[in-house]
Enzyme design. Sequence first.
Site, short mmCIF file in Angstrom:
data_model
loop_
_atom_site.label_atom_id
_atom_site.label_comp_id
_atom_site.label_asym_id
_atom_site.label_seq_id
_atom_site.Cartn_x
_atom_site.Cartn_y
_atom_site.Cartn_z
N GLU A 1 0.95 -45.21 19.69
CA GLU A 1 1.42 -43.82 19.44
C GLU A 1 0.09 -43.46 21.20
OE1 GLU A 1 3.83 -42.17 18.16
OE2 GLU A 1 3.97 -44.40 16.83
N ASP B 1 12.07 -39.04 25.65
CA ASP B 1 13.55 -38.36 25.84
C ASP B 1 14.26 -38.45 25.09
OD1 ASP B 1 13.81 -40.81 25.33
OD2 ASP B 1 15.03 -42.33 27.53
N HIS C 1 12.54 -38.24 11.52
CA HIS C 1 11.64 -37.98 12.39
C HIS C 1 11.10 -36.78 10.86
CE1 HIS C 1 9.62 -39.09 15.27
NE2 HIS C 1 8.95 -38.04 15.38
N GLY D 1 2.60 -37.87 13.00
CA GLY D 1 2.53 -38.82 12.26
C GLY D 1 3.48 -39.82 12.06
N ASN D 2 4.75 -39.53 12.28
CA ASN D 2 6.05 -39.89 11.57
C ASN D 2 6.28 -41.65 12.13
OD1 ASN D 2 8.16 -38.22 11.16
ND2 ASN D 2 6.93 -37.29 12.99
N GLY D 3 5.92 -42.43 13.36
CA GLY D 3 5.56 -43.63 13.69
C GLY D 3 4.57 -44.43 12.47
N THR E 1 3.58 -43.49 9.99
CA THR E 1 4.13 -43.36 8.61
C THR E 1 4.90 -44.09 8.61
OG1 THR E 1 3.21 -41.00 8.42
CG2 THR E 1 4.55 -41.87 6.62
N ARG F 1 5.35 -46.64 9.85
CA ARG F 1 5.03 -48.53 9.54
C ARG F 1 3.92 -48.74 8.86
NH1 ARG F 1 5.58 -46.78 14.96
NH2 ARG F 1 3.36 -46.38 15.63
N TYR G 1 10.48 -52.77 20.24
CA TYR G 1 10.57 -51.82 19.88
C TYR G 1 11.48 -50.23 19.48
CZ TYR G 1 8.66 -48.72 15.81
OH TYR G 1 8.16 -47.81 14.42
#
Length: 259
Positions: A45, A133, A178, A183-185, A187, A189, A214
Amino acid sequence: MFEKEIQEYELVRQEFQQKIADKMSRQQWMEYNEILFSAHSCAIEGNSFTVDDTRILREQGMAMVPVGRSLLECTEMADHFRAFDYMVSHLDHPFDEALLKEINRLVTEHTLSYRAPNDVPGEYTTEDMAAGDTVFGDHETLIARVPKLMDSTQKALQDGQHPMIVAAKWHGYYEYLHPFRDGNGRTGRLLSNFILLGAHHPLLIIRLEDRAAYIAALKQIRTEGTDERLVAFFFNTAINRMKGELSQKRKNSRPVLFF
């Protein structure tokens, strides 16, 4: 589908468990994983902490800020530690929205106010989102699908589907939804590893150097409507991690000449 990947994964996992994981105390094993996982998950991130920086912060706390790192990065990493510790100590928690929101709250507790002052850690976004994007869908429509995702994932685990496939499929669709402002990524993982740890599997650690592959696998879910590439990525990442550490263990066990 994925029979070949499952077979290879399980063979490597058995050796990995016997020769590495079971050889350490649980405390040492989890500390090692926490530092490695936190460093790479936050780096994906944009956090600049190295594994060594992460270890120093984990061992000495905020009293020892690594040279050249910002206070925001330190705080983000400290929040990740708290979320990880909560996850590990609550593996018996139902896989539900309460768990999802609590993990996100802990991940963003002390940094969300910097990025989005009007949002609340652990609460869903109140506006549409975009990242890189990618323009995400209508936030209300996507958030409404979260309960079904959590329920279907819990059912898949109860039905005996392979934990790695469940973790990958959940992760891909969760990132598609999403639902949080930030913090979505991290959270996602963390909760993928909640699934794996609950099934007594090693943590999946997606390294910074694998970020492009990924992200490409996640994007394929949006562009082509398939998560096969992400499932394969999860298996390959897990297998490569275990094989790499087994190789390192063999190398570091060889006799050396001192004189």
